[in-house]
Design a protein around this motif. Sequence first.
Motif, PDB file in Angstrom:
ATOM      1  N   GLN A  97       0.821  -1.210   0.000  1.00 14.41           N
ATOM      2  CA  GLN A  97       0.000   0.000   0.000  1.00 14.41           C
ATOM      3  C   GLN A  97       0.856   1.261   0.000  1.00 14.41           C
ATOM      4  O   GLN A  97       0.439   2.290  -0.553  1.00 14.41           O
ATOM      5  N   GLU A  98       2.028   1.199   0.599  1.00 13.09           N
ATOM      6  CA  GLU A  98       2.940   2.344   0.531  1.00 13.09           C
ATOM      7  C   GLU A  98       3.377   2.597  -0.909  1.00 13.09           C
ATOM      8  O   GLU A  98       3.462   3.751  -1.356  1.00 13.09           O
ATOM      9  N   VAL A  99       3.649   1.507  -1.636  1.00 21.39           N
ATOM     10  CA  VAL A  99       4.017   1.655  -3.047  1.00 21.39           C
ATOM     11  C   VAL A  99       2.818   2.146  -3.850  1.00 21.39           C
ATOM     12  O   VAL A  99       2.967   2.963  -4.771  1.00 21.39           O
ATOM     13  N   VAL A 100       1.619   1.663  -3.496  1.00 17.84           N
ATOM     14  CA  VAL A 100       0.411   2.114  -4.187  1.00 17.84           C
ATOM     15  C   VAL A 100       0.252   3.623  -4.065  1.00 17.84           C
ATOM     16  O   VAL A 100      -0.046   4.321  -5.050  1.00 17.84           O
ATOM     17  N   LEU A 101       0.470   4.157  -2.869  1.00 12.95           N
ATOM     18  CA  LEU A 101       0.354   5.606  -2.661  1.00 12.95           C
ATOM     19  C   LEU A 101       1.360   6.368  -3.523  1.00 12.95           C
ATOM     20  O   LEU A 101       1.035   7.411  -4.095  1.00 12.95           O
ATOM     21  N   THR A 102       2.572   5.832  -3.608  1.00 15.43           N
ATOM     22  CA  THR A 102       3.597   6.477  -4.442  1.00 15.43           C
ATOM     23  C   THR A 102       3.191   6.451  -5.913  1.00 15.43           C
ATOM     24  O   THR A 102       3.339   7.449  -6.632  1.00 15.43           O
ATOM     25  N   GLU A 103       2.668   5.306  -6.358  1.00 16.00           N
ATOM     26  CA  GLU A 103       2.280   5.176  -7.757  1.00 16.00           C
ATOM     27  C   GLU A 103       1.073   6.046  -8.094  1.00 16.00           C
ATOM     28  O   GLU A 103       0.995   6.623  -9.183  1.00 16.00           O
ATOM     29  N   ILE A 104       0.141   6.157  -7.159  1.00 13.66           N
ATOM     30  CA  ILE A 104      -1.023   7.015  -7.387  1.00 13.66           C
ATOM     31  C   ILE A 104      -0.580   8.472  -7.533  1.00 13.66           C
ATOM     32  O   ILE A 104      -1.088   9.215  -8.385  1.00 13.66           O
ATOM     33  N   SER A 105       0.369   8.859  -6.699  1.00 15.85           N
ATOM     34  CA  SER A 105       0.906  10.220  -6.814  1.00 15.85           C
ATOM     35  C   SER A 105       1.525  10.436  -8.192  1.00 15.85           C
ATOM     36  O   SER A 105       1.366  11.509  -8.795  1.00 15.85           O
ATOM     37  N   GLY A 106       2.212   9.421  -8.695  1.00 16.38           N
ATOM     38  CA  GLY A 106       2.792   9.532 -10.032  1.00 16.38           C
ATOM     39  C   GLY A 106       1.738   9.601 -11.117  1.00 16.38           C
ATOM     40  O   GLY A 106       1.884  10.340 -12.099  1.00 16.38           O
ATOM     41  N   LEU A 107       0.651   8.839 -10.942  1.00 16.68           N
ATOM     42  CA  LEU A 107      -0.432   8.853 -11.930  1.00 16.68           C
ATOM     43  C   LEU A 107      -1.120  10.216 -11.976  1.00 16.68           C
ATOM     44  O   LEU A 107      -1.633  10.631 -13.010  1.00 16.68           O
ATOM     45  N   GLN A 108      -1.159  10.897 -10.849  1.00 15.86           N
ATOM     46  CA  GLN A 108      -1.815  12.203 -10.770  1.00 15.86           C
ATOM     47  C   GLN A 108      -0.899  13.350 -11.177  1.00 15.86           C
ATOM     48  O   GLN A 108      -1.337  14.505 -11.197  1.00 15.86           O
ATOM     49  N   ASN A 109       0.326  13.042 -11.519  1.00 14.79           N
ATOM     50  CA  ASN A 109       1.316  14.073 -11.816  1.00 14.79           C
ATOM     51  C   ASN A 109       0.833  15.032 -12.909  1.00 14.79           C
ATOM     52  O   ASN A 109       0.406  14.585 -13.980  1.00 14.79           O
ATOM     53  N   THR A 192      -7.878   2.418  -8.138  1.00 15.80           N
ATOM     54  CA  THR A 192      -8.722   1.380  -7.547  1.00 15.80           C
ATOM     55  C   THR A 192      -8.190  -0.002  -7.876  1.00 15.80           C
ATOM     56  O   THR A 192      -8.166  -0.903  -7.022  1.00 15.80           O
ATOM     57  N   GLN A 193      -7.755  -0.205  -9.114  1.00 11.82           N
ATOM     58  CA  GLN A 193      -7.187  -1.492  -9.504  1.00 11.82           C
ATOM     59  C   GLN A 193      -5.939  -1.823  -8.691  1.00 11.82           C
ATOM     60  O   GLN A 193      -5.731  -2.978  -8.301  1.00 11.82           O
ATOM     61  N   LEU A 194      -5.106  -0.829  -8.439  1.00 13.93           N
ATOM     62  CA  LEU A 194      -3.899  -1.066  -7.640  1.00 13.93           C
ATOM     63  C   LEU A 194      -4.259  -1.487  -6.221  1.00 13.93           C
ATOM     64  O   LEU A 194      -3.638  -2.401  -5.659  1.00 13.93           O
ATOM     65  N   ASP A 195      -5.250  -0.817  -5.636  1.00 13.66           N
ATOM     66  CA  ASP A 195      -5.673  -1.174  -4.284  1.00 13.66           C
ATOM     67  C   ASP A 195      -6.212  -2.605  -4.229  1.00 13.66           C
ATOM     68  O   ASP A 195      -5.879  -3.374  -3.321  1.00 13.66           O
ATOM     69  N   ILE A 196      -7.052  -2.947  -5.204  1.00  8.11           N
ATOM     70  CA  ILE A 196      -7.629  -4.299  -5.233  1.00  8.11           C
ATOM     71  C   ILE A 196      -6.542  -5.342  -5.442  1.00  8.11           C
ATOM     72  O   ILE A 196      -6.529  -6.396  -4.785  1.00  8.11           O
ATOM     73  N   ALA A 197      -5.631  -5.067  -6.357  1.00  7.70           N
ATOM     74  CA  ALA A 197      -4.556  -6.023  -6.640  1.00  7.70           C
ATOM     75  C   ALA A 197      -3.661  -6.225  -5.423  1.00  7.70           C
ATOM     76  O   ALA A 197      -3.239  -7.356  -5.132  1.00  7.70           O
TER      77      ALA A 197
END
Length: 231
Positions: A97-109, A192-197
Amino acid sequence: MNISLFELFQRGGPVMWANLFCSVIALAIVLERLLALYRADINTARFLEEIEKSVRMGRFAEAEKLCDENPSPLARVVKEGLARHAQPRAEILEAMQEVVLTEISGLQNHTPLLGSIAHSALLLGLLGTVAGLIHYFQIIQLKATTINPVSPGDLAGGIWEALLNTAFGLIVAIPAYAMYNYLAHKTNVLSTQLDIAATHLSRYLAEERTRATDGSSSFSKTPNLAPTHAL
């Protein structure tokens, strides 16, 4: 009256150049985000099936290699879970989940910046129109105090030239705001997909470890995460 687009642009005044700059920045953001989201949007179910197949056979190095070969955010999240497969499920999930948060931040860049540009373009257009009207009403006032009469053409010409700013501001703002909403939607879907995965894989790794320990065969199936290829 035959006027070219460039002449219309020049008649709009200096604020038109500010809006042109906004349009260039907005276009660059849209193209960069579309490319980034396209790369991030993979067949999630198929990828997890390949990972689980390798895990089921105890080939964690092979599973991590699959993650290295895949440039998507999902692969980076999965790799973090694989690296901690021997830990309790809670710790695996927390790390993922820590990586998910980092990746979400990147997706929102840059996406919030696109929304700001859309609003700024509209306001700049209104500013240009107001400034243009003030300028032309000053000219009309000066003419009214001289022997030169003020004609309807003077007034109409000043108004339509000032309104060019509003029109150009809308031309920039409407597509920018539409793309902002689209990119925000795509980012939410991928997040959402990242969280579910992450939740699914942490459970799967824990159950596989239990199965390997006690010889049982209880493990979950791959979640139904259809790809979102819409770009």
